[in-house]
Motif scaffolding. Structure first.
Motif, PDB file in Angstrom:
ATOM      1  N   ILE A   1       0.835  -1.207   0.000  1.00 41.83           N
ATOM      2  CA  ILE A   1       0.000   0.000   0.000  1.00 41.83           C
ATOM      3  C   ILE A   1       0.870   1.257   0.000  1.00 41.83           C
ATOM      4  O   ILE A   1       0.587   2.230  -0.712  1.00 41.83           O
ATOM      5  CB  ILE A   1      -0.951  -0.015   1.207  1.00 41.83           C
ATOM      6  N   ILE A   2       1.951   1.233   0.775  1.00 35.33           N
ATOM      7  CA  ILE A   2       2.841   2.402   0.829  1.00 35.33           C
ATOM      8  C   ILE A   2       3.482   2.641  -0.538  1.00 35.33           C
ATOM      9  O   ILE A   2       3.560   3.788  -1.012  1.00 35.33           O
ATOM     10  CB  ILE A   2       3.919   2.190   1.915  1.00 35.33           C
ATOM     11  N   ILE A   3       3.940   1.573  -1.178  1.00 37.24           N
ATOM     12  CA  ILE A   3       4.557   1.714  -2.501  1.00 37.24           C
ATOM     13  C   ILE A   3       3.538   2.229  -3.507  1.00 37.24           C
ATOM     14  O   ILE A   3       3.857   3.081  -4.358  1.00 37.24           O
ATOM     15  CB  ILE A   3       5.150   0.377  -2.949  1.00 37.24           C
ATOM     16  N   SER A   4       2.303   1.766  -3.412  1.00 42.04           N
ATOM     17  CA  SER A   4       1.252   2.247  -4.328  1.00 42.04           C
ATOM     18  C   SER A   4       0.979   3.731  -4.104  1.00 42.04           C
ATOM     19  O   SER A   4       0.780   4.485  -5.071  1.00 42.04           O
ATOM     20  CB  SER A   4      -0.033   1.442  -4.123  1.00 42.04           C
ATOM     21  N   GLU A   5       0.983   4.174  -2.854  1.00 37.26           N
ATOM     22  CA  GLU A   5       0.756   5.589  -2.562  1.00 37.26           C
ATOM     23  C   GLU A   5       1.894   6.451  -3.091  1.00 37.26           C
ATOM     24  O   GLU A   5       1.661   7.558  -3.591  1.00 37.26           O
ATOM     25  CB  GLU A   5       0.584   5.783  -1.054  1.00 37.26           C
ATOM     26  N   ILE A   6       3.118   5.947  -3.000  1.00 38.36           N
ATOM     27  CA  ILE A   6       4.257   6.688  -3.565  1.00 38.36           C
ATOM     28  C   ILE A   6       4.077   6.844  -5.079  1.00 38.36           C
ATOM     29  O   ILE A   6       4.279   7.934  -5.636  1.00 38.36           O
ATOM     30  CB  ILE A   6       5.575   5.947  -3.254  1.00 38.36           C
ATOM     31  N   GLY A   7       3.693   5.757  -5.729  1.00 36.48           N
ATOM     32  CA  GLY A   7       3.479   5.827  -7.176  1.00 36.48           C
ATOM     33  C   GLY A   7       2.340   6.760  -7.547  1.00 36.48           C
ATOM     34  O   GLY A   7       2.427   7.488  -8.551  1.00 36.48           O
ATOM     35  N   ASN A   8       1.280   6.785  -6.751  1.00 38.90           N
ATOM     36  CA  ASN A   8       0.161   7.689  -7.032  1.00 38.90           C
ATOM     37  C   ASN A   8       0.571   9.151  -6.896  1.00 38.90           C
ATOM     38  O   ASN A   8       0.120  10.003  -7.666  1.00 38.90           O
ATOM     39  CB  ASN A   8      -1.004   7.373  -6.095  1.00 38.90           C
ATOM     40  N   VAL A   9       1.429   9.437  -5.920  1.00 44.07           N
ATOM     41  CA  VAL A   9       1.910  10.813  -5.753  1.00 44.07           C
ATOM     42  C   VAL A   9       2.749  11.238  -6.957  1.00 44.07           C
ATOM     43  O   VAL A   9       2.598  12.359  -7.479  1.00 44.07           O
ATOM     44  CB  VAL A   9       2.728  10.941  -4.445  1.00 44.07           C
ATOM     45  N   ILE A  10       3.629  10.357  -7.402  1.00 48.67           N
ATOM     46  CA  ILE A  10       4.461  10.674  -8.570  1.00 48.67           C
ATOM     47  C   ILE A  10       3.586  10.870  -9.810  1.00 48.67           C
ATOM     48  O   ILE A  10       3.817  11.789 -10.613  1.00 48.67           O
ATOM     49  CB  ILE A  10       5.496   9.562  -8.796  1.00 48.67           C
ATOM     50  N   ALA A  11       2.569  10.017  -9.961  1.00 53.40           N
ATOM     51  CA  ALA A  11       1.661  10.169 -11.103  1.00 53.40           C
ATOM     52  C   ALA A  11       0.902  11.494 -11.021  1.00 53.40           C
ATOM     53  O   ALA A  11       0.677  12.146 -12.047  1.00 53.40           O
ATOM     54  CB  ALA A  11       0.684   9.000 -11.145  1.00 53.40           C
ATOM     55  N   LEU A  12       0.522  11.903  -9.814  1.00 52.33           N
ATOM     56  CA  LEU A  12      -0.175  13.186  -9.648  1.00 52.33           C
ATOM     57  C   LEU A  12       0.733  14.353 -10.034  1.00 52.33           C
ATOM     58  O   LEU A  12       0.294  15.300 -10.706  1.00 52.33           O
ATOM     59  CB  LEU A  12      -0.642  13.341  -8.197  1.00 52.33           C
TER      60      LEU A  12
END
Length: 264
Positions: free
Chosen positions: A20-31
């Motif tokens: 979940i933490i890795i997914s949140e990091i990726g979502n921030v970068i995508a944003l």
């Protein structure tokens, strides 16, 4: 992945928490990339409204030839700055900042993070399939979702920060898992063929003798149940193969974001 999931601390699955933490990091970068793309789109839409190299009204109102030349030069410099100024690469900034923090602190336990990637990928695959199954239910909860490409971006970012991208690629993880799925599919097809042969043989024997017809019907029902189970296993195997292929392509595309930052 199943063995790692057993390492629960305080009734919390640490493997799922890490995913979940890795997914949140990726979502921030995508944003961040989406905001940057929106900025470029706005600038592109405003370009037709920028004045040409003709002298603007403010320069015409200036007194004296020297003042007019200075005004025109200032406008030209401003337009040239807008056209040539490079956007801030926030992705590169993120990588350099996190890499600097990790190098300054004692994070020796992260040196083997690339070995943890296969377990994380399998955990993501199970969560992705579960999320899609929830989407087909009548009462959809927040745990249901159609896609989760933030994990691929976050994983590529983490490997780039740790400088383990090439080390991870040396594992040939996706090639190995696809080979395993191919072997499992071949084994499943052999079981289906053997079951079909067995069922056909019993049906042929029942036609020759009606004495044990009832017993043959019971066995046929059991074999139909076994065939149903094999078909369900085949669908699950195909779903796992499809999810892992999607993750592979997503990670391959996400690594392009950090390709020029690996050697930094």
């Amino acid at each position: 992945a199943q063995e790692v999931k057993k390492l629960d601390i305080d009734s919390v699955n640490k493997l799922d928490e890490c995913r979940i933490i890795i997914s949140e990091i990726g979502n921030v970068i995508a944003l961040v990339r989406m905001v940057r793309a929106a900025k470029r789109s706005v600038f592109s839409d405003e370009m037709p409204f920028l004045p040409s190299y003709a002298t603007p009204a403010d320069a015409l109102d200036a007194e004296g030839p020297q003042s007019k030349a200075n005004a025109k030069s200032g406008v030209d410099d401003a337009i040239s700055t807008i056209l040539t100024k490079q956007d801030t690469d926030f992705v590169r900034a993120f990588v350099n900042v996190f890499r600097g923090v990790i190098q300054k602190s004692d994070n020796s336990f992260m040196e083997s993070f690339f070995c943890f990637v296969p377990a994380l990928c399998l955990c993501w695959m199970e969560a992705s399939i579960q999320g899609k199954e929830i989407m087909h239910k009548k009462n959809i909860t927040r745990d249901g979702y159609y896609t989760d490409d933030g994990f691929a971006v976050g994983l590529a970012f983490t490997l780039s920060v740790l400088g383990q991208t090439k080390t991870y690629e040396s594992l040939n993880w996706f090639k190995s898992i696809q080979s395993k799925y191919a072997a499992d599919e071949e084994d499943l097809m052999e079981k289906k063929n053997a079951q079909e042969v067995k069922r056909s043989a019993k049906i042929a024997a029942s036609k020759q003798s009606s004495w044990f017809l009832s017993n043959v019907e019971d066995n046929t029902q059991e074999e139909d149940d076994e065939m149903t189970i094999l078909h369900m296993m085949g669908k699950r195997l195909e779903g796992n193969r499809r999810e892992m292929a999607m993750l592979f392509f997503s990670m391959h595309g996400a690594q392009a974001f950090f390709k020029d930052i690996r050697s930094n």
